[in-house]
Structure formats: C-alpha cells, structure tokens
Write a protein that holds these residues in place. Structure first.
Motif, PDB file in Angstrom:
ATOM      1  N   GLN A 252       1.332  -1.481   0.070  1.00 53.61           N
ATOM      2  CA  GLN A 252       0.071  -0.131   0.250  1.00 53.61           C
ATOM      3  C   GLN A 252       1.072   1.755  -0.082  1.00 53.61           C
ATOM      4  O   GLN A 252       1.956   1.440   0.647  1.00 53.61           O
ATOM      5  CB  GLN A 252      -1.157  -0.363   1.718  1.00 53.61           C
ATOM      6  N   ILE A 253       0.894   2.227  -0.935  1.00 49.01           N
ATOM      7  CA  ILE A 253       0.738   3.722  -0.910  1.00 49.01           C
ATOM      8  C   ILE A 253       0.104   3.949  -0.139  1.00 49.01           C
ATOM      9  O   ILE A 253      -0.450   5.014  -0.067  1.00 49.01           O
ATOM     10  CB  ILE A 253       1.931   3.758  -3.081  1.00 49.01           C
ATOM     11  N   ASP A 254       1.397   5.683   0.547  1.00 43.27           N
ATOM     12  CA  ASP A 254       0.724   5.431   1.468  1.00 43.27           C
ATOM     13  C   ASP A 254       1.560   7.443   1.630  1.00 43.27           C
ATOM     14  O   ASP A 254       3.161   7.468   2.476  1.00 43.27           O
ATOM     15  CB  ASP A 254       0.597   5.194   3.080  1.00 43.27           C
ATOM     16  N   VAL A 259       3.522   0.591   2.194  1.00 42.54           N
ATOM     17  CA  VAL A 259       2.921  -0.560   3.985  1.00 42.54           C
ATOM     18  C   VAL A 259       3.216  -2.046   3.312  1.00 42.54           C
ATOM     19  O   VAL A 259       2.582  -2.029   2.564  1.00 42.54           O
ATOM     20  CB  VAL A 259       1.902  -0.040   3.986  1.00 42.54           C
ATOM     21  N   LEU A 260       3.569  -3.013   4.005  1.00 38.42           N
ATOM     22  CA  LEU A 260       3.918  -3.942   3.201  1.00 38.42           C
ATOM     23  C   LEU A 260       3.300  -5.024   4.744  1.00 38.42           C
ATOM     24  O   LEU A 260       3.287  -3.944   5.347  1.00 38.42           O
ATOM     25  CB  LEU A 260       5.570  -4.845   3.035  1.00 38.42           C
ATOM     26  N   GLY A 263       6.381  -4.623   7.995  1.00 37.40           N
ATOM     27  CA  GLY A 263       6.128  -3.432   8.199  1.00 37.40           C
ATOM     28  C   GLY A 263       6.420  -2.277   6.421  1.00 37.40           C
ATOM     29  O   GLY A 263       5.560  -2.738   5.792  1.00 37.40           O
ATOM     30  N   THR A 264       6.967  -1.473   7.663  1.00 37.37           N
ATOM     31  CA  THR A 264       6.772  -0.209   6.509  1.00 37.37           C
ATOM     32  C   THR A 264       8.047  -0.136   5.842  1.00 37.37           C
ATOM     33  O   THR A 264       9.197   0.134   6.511  1.00 37.37           O
ATOM     34  CB  THR A 264       6.303   1.127   7.304  1.00 37.37           C
ATOM     35  N   VAL A 265       7.896   0.536   4.738  1.00 33.32           N
ATOM     36  CA  VAL A 265       9.473   0.533   4.268  1.00 33.32           C
ATOM     37  C   VAL A 265       9.202   2.308   3.504  1.00 33.32           C
ATOM     38  O   VAL A 265       8.318   2.930   2.642  1.00 33.32           O
ATOM     39  CB  VAL A 265       9.979  -0.375   2.661  1.00 33.32           C
ATOM     40  N   PRO A 266      10.250   3.103   3.937  1.00 30.62           N
ATOM     41  CA  PRO A 266      10.388   4.258   3.268  1.00 30.62           C
ATOM     42  C   PRO A 266      10.436   4.414   1.638  1.00 30.62           C
ATOM     43  O   PRO A 266      11.554   4.075   1.420  1.00 30.62           O
ATOM     44  CB  PRO A 266      12.209   4.777   4.059  1.00 30.62           C
ATOM     45  N   LEU A 267      10.337   5.193   0.835  1.00 26.78           N
ATOM     46  CA  LEU A 267      10.270   6.359  -0.306  1.00 26.78           C
ATOM     47  C   LEU A 267      10.856   7.188  -0.400  1.00 26.78           C
ATOM     48  O   LEU A 267      11.105   7.756   0.449  1.00 26.78           O
ATOM     49  CB  LEU A 267       8.974   5.666  -0.680  1.00 26.78           C
ATOM     50  N   GLY A 268      11.872   6.826  -1.367  1.00 28.49           N
ATOM     51  CA  GLY A 268      12.936   8.090  -2.154  1.00 28.49           C
ATOM     52  C   GLY A 268      11.617   9.909  -2.161  1.00 28.49           C
ATOM     53  O   GLY A 268      12.638  10.547  -2.527  1.00 28.49           O
ATOM     54  N   ALA A 269      10.262   9.476  -2.131  1.00 36.99           N
ATOM     55  CA  ALA A 269       9.538  10.319  -1.690  1.00 36.99           C
ATOM     56  C   ALA A 269       8.210   9.719  -2.156  1.00 36.99           C
ATOM     57  O   ALA A 269       8.097   9.022  -2.080  1.00 36.99           O
ATOM     58  CB  ALA A 269       9.933  10.636  -4.466  1.00 36.99           C
TER      59      ALA A 269
END
Lengths: 358, 291
Positions: A252-254, A259-260, A263-269
């Motif tokens: 899920q893109i928040d 959001v996986l 856990g959550t993964v930070p994106l570059g933008a």
C-alpha cells in the motif's frame, strides 16, 4: 537514410480482429531517430519480428502508417524501401561464391563493377572472409554463412536502415561478441539506422543506444540501458532486464511510505493516492541484508564469481539480493531497500513521484 | 582407434541375400540361362555360347528400336521436366486450392497403364474419339494409325499427360522445403524473378529433380503398355520401342534365346545410362559444393 515514424501502427494477422488479444501488435506511436542503434527486446512471441517485418515491408500493417522521413511507405514494397535485413538463420545463395553473394544486392541495383568489387572487398575484410571469397557458399559452416548474411546486409551504403532479426543465434559465443563489436563500430563509422531484434538482454544492452522493450504486442519502454535499469516503466521491464530481475512486492502506498504486511518501507519520494494494484519494485543490487529492516528468509545462495545472489523471501514473497563477495549474511537477516532506488507501480505501470526527494 | 574385426558379422546379411536371391537373382538367372542356349523344340536345349548376344548387338532391328527409344526418352524428358517445374512454380503454396491441385495432379498417376493406353486410343480415334474427331472437323489431317508422325505425337502427348504430374509433385515438394526467409531476403536484395528461380528455387530443387529425371528416364525407357495399346508399335515399326520389340520377339515369335540376350543387353543399357547420369550429377553437385 531517414527517420522512421510509426504512426498509430497496429497489426493483426486475423482479417477481422475482435478483441485486443487478436492483435500481434497493439497501437503504437514511435519515432526512431535517423542513425540510431536500437534494440528490440522481448520474450519470444511478443511481436518483435512482426514489427521488424512491418518496417521492412514484408508485412503490411493492418492499421496505421509507416513513414521513412516524410515519405509514407506503408504500401511500398520491400524493394522500394531500400532497407537491409539479416535473418535469424543464415540465408545465402548456395550455388554462388562468397564474392557473388556479397555482390548480389549491388549487382541487382545495377552498380558499376569497380564500385562493387571495392565494396565487396571491404565488407569481406570486415567479416574476416577475404580468403574464402572464391569458394562456393554451400560448403561453409553455419556461422560462416551467417557472416555472409550479415555482410550482404551491410554491403549497400545508402540503405535507410539495417534490420537484424536475432542474427547471432547460430553463432558461437566468442564470435558473437566479436561480431557485435564490429556491428557497433560499423554503426559509429557509417551512421546507419540499425534495428536489432533479440531476446538476449546482454546483446540488447551492449549493442544499442536505445532499447525498445516489447511485451505482449506493446512497446512498454523505449530508453537507454541506464533508464531501463534505474526506472523501468513497466513491471515487465523490471523483471526482464537484469539478472536476476527486479523484486516486486505488493504494497500500500501511503505518501512517502510503502506499507507491507511485515512492516513499512520508506520511499525516496512522495506519491499521489493510487488506484488499482500497487507494487514496489527494487533491484536486487539495492537490497541490503543486515540488522535492520524487514524479516528475510534465505532459501539459497548462489556464488556467481564477483558477487553472490541470495534467493529468499519476505513474508512469503520471493525477494533476491546481490551481495558483494566479502559480505556476510547475518544469522537473523533483515532486508532493507535503498529508498531512492525503489520504483512504485500501479497496475504494472510506473508512477512518477510527486516533486523531488523527501 | 582400433576396431575389432569380426567377419562373422557377414552372417547377419545372409537373410537378405537369400530373399534377394529368390526375388531377383534366380529369375534373372533363368534369363541368362536362355540367352546362352538354343532349342529346336521338344524342350531340348543346347549350348549356343554368346551367339545370341553377337546377333543382337549387330541386329539392325535392335539398333532401330534403341534409336527410337532414345529419341522418345529424350523428347519426353525435355518436355516433362521443364513443364513439371513450371507447373510446380505456379501451384498455390497452401490452403484449399493447393490440396485440390495436388489431388488433381495425382489423378493421372493413379490410372493403370493399359487404361491410360485405352483412354488415348479411343480419345484419338478419328471416327468416335473426341480429340481425333475434333481435329478432323477442324480440317487437320490427323490419324495415328497410318501417319508415323501423328502416332509419335499421340504417344508423346499421352506420356506427358500421364507423367508430368510426377515431376511437378516432386518439384513442388522441393519448393515447399524452401524457408520463407529466402524469398524475403531476395526481395530485400531486389532479386529479379529469374534470379529467385536460378539462385534459390533451382538449387533447392536440384536433389528431387535428379530423382525425377532418373525415374522418368528409367520408366520411359521401359515403356510398353501405353504404346502397345495405342499404336501396337505401328504404323509399321515407327513406334516400336525396345520393350514392344522385345515382347514381339519373346511372346510373339517365341525366340527365347535372342529375346533373353536382347533383354540382358536392354537391362545393361538402362543400368549404364542411369549410372552415368547419376555419377555426372553427383560429381557436378560436389563440384558446386566448393572444395
């Protein structure tokens, strides 16, 4: 020489195509620059050869136009288009000598004998066949025959484009590399537009300035090798280019986070709100195994020399990582991704981030 | 590498030898047997040495038949081979029409020889035959029973009708085996139609054409039934080919000794010509293949 324009081009081999599934090529609009070296890359049956045959005029497209420069050549026969094509399997005139084979396209166009012998000589030198010029083509090996085909494709200097349809399939790996290098240097020297069809990504990436990736009758991306690697426009490109291909995970893109399940993964933008199936793609080169990140289960480690490929999974989904030779895998590994190397996909197409990096 | 030699392996060939002996060698030997003997009836034979061979080699009758035979074979090869290639080139390559063509082409090949002869015998008759009657109605003086030239034309046209299909079908098979890329490459090289034929189609057909020529040569050289039914070798002896002549001698006059010598010589001529033809063709083939 000319720029090649494909305008609203589509093709179906059926007389009455019903759905999109009936089209070998789906509608496309592209401009191929004069003097470019292009590679058409895709899996078997994706429409590469159809597209090539449309450009060479062996197949008439059922929809759309083909333009060479300003001239509409959609209905022009192959002979009028002044293109050269090299096929997957060697096509030589068995009963002719190697010399006559190379001279054949020139003779048919009524060129002077002096010019012909000069051209033949220089092409023979290039493909390394000067010592067998007077032999019949029939007795030669498959790769020698394919070199003749290549030579015949390049013997005319005034061609609009040279098309290669997986020309190195029958050639030894060592020779392959050599011929590809020669093609490349020929391209630099004479500046012909070259279109090279292949399903081998190494071949495509080393030969071409621009790689055109095709998938299911559609051009999914046209870009430099670097662009294909860094920002694949379609999940197929990510998967097809690279070894191993890009890892794709449903997420899920928040905003600027993905959001996986684990856990959550930070994106570059930051990203806009997305509809449909959303995924993140990360190349194995940018996956780090360490103490932080998502829990990672290692299945197998392949040592391929300069680096190691780690096959594993995150929450049951396969994720590969590439490690340097010296690096060690921790006992309870966690995987983290380089945020600015993560691409976001909605329904398989890449989504451009909003604004700059966060 | 050393290979072990075991000559007992030859025993493996024995069954074949036995079968061939019964099917070919022994019947052939009876002919050889007749050819060196003479008889005055009562089933009594005596040794005649090579007299029959000597007679046959010097007989004008044999020379004339052989000459007619050679001319006949040469003419039908000269017509059937180019015509067969031409038909094959113009047949549809795939789809319904190609199947239809193949069936139609194969029809003459399926008709028994003496039926072919009978068909043409009636077809050419001036009184009731469609061809003969039409020609007569057009004011053309055609009669294969008294005019040697008409008889020849009839026999040749009949053979062309009967056998061109064989050449065409073989040539067609040869053409079908040419990958599409060759034609595409030729288009790109701007080759003329003639060049496509000369440099792509003909070389690819060479193998099957050689077989076609060989088959047509042997068959036409042994032709018997059709001319026998149509002209009976006439008018006069004008269409008496070798086997017609031989049959007259063997079963008509019952000259078994000379007929046996005749048939052995006949056989040797066919063997010699076929062998020479085959050798020349394969040598040409090898010469074309480079080194």
């Amino acid at each position: 020489m000319a720029q090649i324009t494909l305008s609203k081009l589509a093709h179906s081999y059926l007389p009455q195509p019903k759905g999109p599934g009936d089209y070998a090529l789906k509608e496309m609009d592209h401009v191929w620059q004069d003097g470019g070296a292009y590679a058409l890359l895709g899996a078997s049956g994706c429409g590469k050869t159809t597209l090539l045959n449309i450009i060479s005029g062996l197949v008439r497209p059922s929809h759309g136009r083909v333009l060479f420069g300003d001239r509409d050549v959609t209905d022009a026969p192959t002979a009028e288009r002044n293109i050269a094509q090299v096929f997957q399997f060697p096509v030589v005139y068995d009963t002719m000598t190697v010399r006559d084979n190379l001279a054949f396209p020139l003779r048919n166009r009524g060129m002077e004998a002096g010019v012909i012998s000069q051209r033949v000589q220089s092409i023979a030198q290039m493909i390394g066949m000067t010592d067998v010029l007077d032999r019949k083509a029939r007795g030669l090996t498959a790769d020698a025959k394919q070199k003749i085909s290549l030579g015949r494709g390049m013997v005319r200097q005034d061609v609009n484009a040279i098309l290669f349809d997986e020309p190195l399939t029958v050639i030894d790996p060592q020779m392959k590399w050599e011929l590809r290098t020669q093609l490349k240097s020929l391209h630099r020297e004479f500046g012909h537009t070259m279109i090279y069809v292949t399903h081998d990504q190494t071949e495509a990436l080393t030969f071409a300035d621009k790689v055109v990736v095709m998938h299911e009758g559609r051009v999914v991306q046209m870009g430099t090798p670097e662009e294909l690697f860094e920002t694949p426009a379609h999940t197929f490109v990510g998967y097809f280019i690279g070894s191993p291909g890009m890892n794709l995970l449903d997420a899920q893109i928040d905003g600027s986070h993905a959001v996986l399940p684990d856990g959550t993964v930070p994106l570059g933008a930051a990203y806009p709100v997305l509809q449909g199936r959303t995924q993140i793609g990360i190349r194995p080169e940018f996956v780090t195994l360490g103490a932080e990140g998502l829990p990672y289960a290692v299945t197998r480690v392949e040592d391929v020399g300069r680096h190691r490929i780690v096959r594993g999974s995150i929450a049951g989904k396969p994720v590969n990582a590439i490690l340097d030779e010296g690096a060690t895998i921790p006992a309870d590994p966690k995987a983290s991704f380089q945020p600015n190397k993560i691409n976001v996909y909605a329904d398989d197409w890449r989504i451009a981030p909003q604004g700059g990096a966060v | 590498m050393d290979k072990t030699q075991n000559n007992r392996a030859w025993f493996m060939v024995l069954p074949v030898l036995i079968v061939v002996a019964f099917s070919a060698v022994i019947p052939l030997m009876t002919v050889v047997n007749y050819s060196v003997q003479d008889t005055f009836g009562n089933n009594e034979f005596f040794w005649a040495g090579l007299d029959w061979f000597d007679d046959t080699i010097h007989s004008e009758r044999m020379h004339d038949s052989l000459f007619r035979q050679a001319i006949f074979s040469a003419i039908i090869l000269a017509i059937e081979v180019p015509l067969g290639i031409f038909i094959a080139l113009n047949m549809p390559k795939r789809g319904f029409w190609s199947s239809l063509c193949l069936v139609l082409m194969a029809l003459p090949l399926l008709i028994p020889f003496n039926v072919v002869g009978t068909i043409w015998q009636i077809f050419g008759r001036v009184d009731i035959g469609l061809l003969g009657h039409t020609l007569a109605a057009l004011g053309i003086d055609y009669n294969y029973t008294n005019d040697p030239l008409d008889a020849w034309i009839t026999v040749i046209v009949m053979d062309v009708w009967h056998w061109t299909s064989l050449v065409a079908l073989l040539a067609y098979a040869g053409l079908q085996s040419i990958p599409q890329a060759y034609y595409q490459a030729a288009k790109i090289d701007q080759a003329s139609r003639w060049s496509v034929f000369r440099y792509i189609e003909l070389p690819k057909m060479a193998g099957v054409l050689m077989i076609a020529i060989l088959l047509r040569f042997m068959d036409s050289f042994m032709i018997y039934t059709e001319p026998f039914v149509v002209t009976g070798g006439g008018p006069g002896n004008s269409t008496t080919f070798l086997s017609v002549d031989l049959a007259k001698m063997a079963t008509g006059q019952f000259d078994l000794g000379p007929a046996a010598a005749y048939s052995i010589l006949y056989y040797l001529v066919i063997l010699l010509v076929s062998w020479a033809f085959y050798t020349v063709m394969t040598n040409l083939d090898r010469a074309e293949g480079g080194k």
